[in-house]
Design a protein around this motif. Structure first.
Motif: not given
Ligand SMILES: [Zn+2]
Length: 773
Positions: A200, A350-351, A403, A406
């Motif tokens: 990351f 957290k993503e 996911r 963002t």
């Protein structure tokens, strides 16, 4: 009965299609028993599909110590393997799997795949052509016996042979030690694969998903001997059951999830986490967050120099996987199954939020309940879902995808994709982690069965869930593929052209068709559960599934396995034509009226029609007397002799015959053509003139004597206005245009293209004769 049915009146006759080709053998082998396509039953596997009275399987216990190096992304480990020879055979050597070698610089995987230059090439595609020169394979430092003596070994790519001093006899065990290390690869790179790390950039941290990470015993079985077919990427794993004691040393600020039960929570969790963990064990309605997003984000900012060792214990598992990162948020909840409590958990960065916090652990719990109800109660103490941008299964732990963007928003596709992949991967605990089939040989035995179960669990999760695979009609586009792009489901994992449709969707659809259409839910569910329970913690083969499904249901399914699993033919049954018959009542008035109608139809030809209109009146008026004479003669008149003949006929009939004569029944003789080749039940909906309808189900065995063309008569009191073949779309028929009588065509669409005027001063645009490169 006398011959009253012999004289029939043909009411309607519509020919809709040409006759099937007659040159093929009309009575083939589609309904013959599978015979030697199945392995002979023996003392290890019975003809009923159950384990035999001398069934055996090998066992391997592991004690492993491994340390993760977060600085250079590598691991170093040592393991003690205790291998139990439960077979009746002495073994001169043992085979151990070294899967990491599949990603090494001299791997055969890229050499085996054909490739070509396309008009558009991505960097990843080019990298897969160029491959790499990194040292990614396993480094083996030592292989020794319990006295520390070196064992001679031979490494053949992903397989290592241990040559024993003396044969390992039946009932004996052999203990050996291996020390090894390897560099973990970036699974987000072109090398891909399920295990590896993700880096990351935003916070400079790694998320490790560790699988295929230690030398593992190959399977030695009664049906295959050693399963030592090389691992080249797609044919997954054949593994033996055993108990594991695994110590995993990682940076102290990492969170670790793994197959098995954590043995030392007091050493690796802080007081707050321990308290929340205890709370989760008694919380059944929603996940308890044990390490929060805020806590994980704080840890992301530092890098501990300290180390902690996490100890896990797992019993009766065929593999061991783990995950580690300082980025992990962790939540858990309890699920009650068969009087036992199982911990459903998720690990995610957290993503993955807010999606994962909302759904992951709840989906794990749902999956355990749904699958348990159809097979056996989930026998392990934990079930973990890890967010890792892909999907891959291991005992008690799986890596999943889903996911958000963002900014934390996500599409329906991401949400349902995530729920589906979690159901699927958690579901793999049942097939193949517990019902332990040989994935190296048969992808479909776990993927097909699991995809079928996934469909049922999805539909139980939410009404109208947008399932991608399962319903019959969704396999039709694949079944429509050209012949050279199809192989039977019974094809080795590495040789499949359309992998997903062949090994996942087609077997899943076939099972769904068995359940809904061929066997019915009650017989199917009982038999499928029987298969799962018979082979729980054992090694089944396809024959064991095929035989059990029949043995437990009294439904002969050999034709179904032959067509769906050993063949590539699609289903395309057509209503060729329908003839509507009524019994001739012999009532003189009706007989004469029919004769009149037939005569008029016969004489209604074009010249007569025009003559009646065009011949000048003067011609007709030449002899009005004669014309009048002809007009008064009615050859279709009912005379007393007709009435008498009718009365004589009636009095000759028995009461039953007379009732039949007066029944007014409509007979529909329907001719069916099997264009696709795959024999299937014929399901028909009759729509009546009064707006009502009725469904009739004809078993597939109607095709026994003629596999290409059959005719069937349906007697109906009401008049039929429409017949629909396969009205619920349950047979995967690839051409539905020929499923209607009268024939009904579905409109296709084409685009009306607005021609752009050529720009001033240029030629008339691209040359249409020039082919695109
Ligand atoms: Zn799968």
């Amino acid at each position: 009965m006398k011959n009253i049915l012999v004289s029939l009146f043909v009411g309607m006759l519509i020919h809709l299609s040409a006759f099937a080709q007659v040159d093929e053998q009309r009575h083939g082998n589609r309904f013959e028993q599978l015979g030697n396509l199945l392995r002979s039953p023996n003392v290890y596997r019975t003809a009923s599909g159950a384990p035999g009275h001398q069934y055996w399987q090998q066992k391997a216990d592991y004690e492993i110590e491994v340390e993760l190096n977060d600085e250079n992304q590598s691991i170093q480990g040592k393991e003690k393997v205790t291998y139990y020879n439960e077979s009746p055979d002495p073994l001169d050597y043992l085979w151990v799997q070294l899967d990491q070698n599949e990603r090494d610089k001299d791997s055969e995987t890229p050499k085996m795949s054909s490739n070509s230059i396309q008009p558009k090439m991505s960097l990843g595609q080019l990298q897969r052509i160029l491959w790499h020169d990194m040292e990614l394979g396993l480094k083996i430092y030592s292989v020794t016996d319990s006295r520390g003596n070196e064992i001679p070994t031979t490494v053949n790519r992903t397989m290592m042979r241990l040559d024993l001093d003396e044969p390992l006899l039946p009932g004996e065990r052999f203990e050996f030690h291996i020390e090894w290390s390897f560099s973990i690869h970036d699974r987000m790179s072109f090398i891909g694969g399920r295990p590896g790390y993700e880096y990351f950039e935003g916070d400079g941290n790694y998320l490790y998903t560790m699988a295929e990470w230690f030398p593992r015993m190959a399977v030695y079985s009664d049906f295959e001997g050693w399963q030592n077919k090389q691992f080249v990427g797609r044919g997954e794993f054949a593994l033996v059951f055993g108990d594991y004691e695994v110590s995993i040393t990682v940076p102290a600020d990492h969170m670790v999830g793994a197959t098995g039960v954590l043995q030392n929570p007091g050493d690796v969790l802080n007081a707050k986490e321990l308290e929340r963990w205890e709370l989760a064990k008694t919380t059944f309605d929603a996940p308890v967050i044990i390490r929060t997003q805020a806590e994980a984000e704080k840890l992301e900012k530092g890098k501990s120099e300290e180390k902690k060792t996490w100890i896990f214990h797992a019993e009766n598992v065929r593999d061991f996987a783990w995950t580690s990162s300082r980025k992990f948020i962790w939540d858990a909840m309890a699920v009650s199954l068969g009087g036992k409590e199982v911990m459903a958990m998720s690990y995610y960065a957290k993503e993955a939020n807010p999606l994962w916090e909302q759904y992951s652990t709840r989906v794990v719990a749902h999956t355990l309940k749904s699958y348990s109800a159809r097979t056996f109660d989930y026998p392990y103490p934990v079930a973990i879902s890890v967010e890792a941008t892909n999907g891959m299964e291991y005992p008690m732990i799986c890596f999943n995808y889903g996911r958000p963007d963002t900014d934390g928003t996500y599409s329906e596709a991401i949400k349902y994709g995530m729920i589906s992949v979690i159901i699927h991967e958690v579901g793999h605990n049942f097939f193949p982690m517990i019902v332990n089939s040989d994935e190296r040989q048969w992808t479909w035995m776990d993927e097909g069965l699991n995809t079928f179960m996934q469909f049922l669990a999805e539909q139980e999760w939410e009404r109208e869930y947008p399932s991608r695979r399962g319903p019959a009609h969704k396999i039709a586009p694949y079944m429509r593929s050209e012949k050279h792009l199809l192989e039977p489901i019974m094809t080795n994992s590495e040789n499949i052209i359309q992998f997903g449709p062949n090994a996942y969707a087609k077997p899943a659809t076939a099972l769904n068709i068995l359940r809904e259409t061929v066997m019915g839910r009650e017989l199917f569910d009982y038999s499928f559960k029987k298969y799962a329970q018979r082979w729980m913690f054992k090694h089944p083969t396809p024959a064991d599934l095929f035989r059990t499904m029949e043995d437990a249901s009294a439904v002969d399914l050999d034709w179904f396995w032959r067509g769906w699993f050993y063949g590539t033919e699609p289903v395309d049954i057509a209503i060729q034509d329908v003839t509507w018959y009524k019994i001739d009542s012999k009532k003189p008035a009706e007989v004469k009226a029919d004769e009149r109608e037939a005569y008029e139809r016969e004489e209604n030809y074009i010249s007569r029609t025009r003559n009646a209109r065009d011949i000048p009146e003067t011609v007709v008026e030449k002899d009005p007397e004669a014309a009048d004479f002809y007009n008064r003669y009615d050859r279709f008149r009912v005379g007393p002799e007709d009435e008498k003949a009718y009365q004589d006929f009636l009095s000759s009939l028995s009461g039953e015959e007379r009732a039949m004569l007066e029944s007014g029944l409509n007979f529909y003789e329907v001719n069916f053509e099997n264009i696709g080749g795959l024999v299937m039940p014929i399901i028909l909906e009759f729509q009546y003139q009064d707006g009502s309808s009725e469904v009739e189900r004809i078993p597939a065995q109607i095709w026994r004597m003629d596999e290409y063309q059959v005719s069937k008569v349906f007697a109906k009191e009401k008049e039929v206005v429409r017949i629909v073949l396969d009205p619920y779309r349950e047979t995967a028929d690839i051409d539905e245009n020929n499923n209607y009588w009268p024939r009904q065509f579905q409109p296709s669409k084409f685009e009306l293209f607005k021609q752009r005027a050529p720009a001033r001063g240029t030629s008339s645009g691209p040359n249409p004769m020039k082919k695109e490169k």
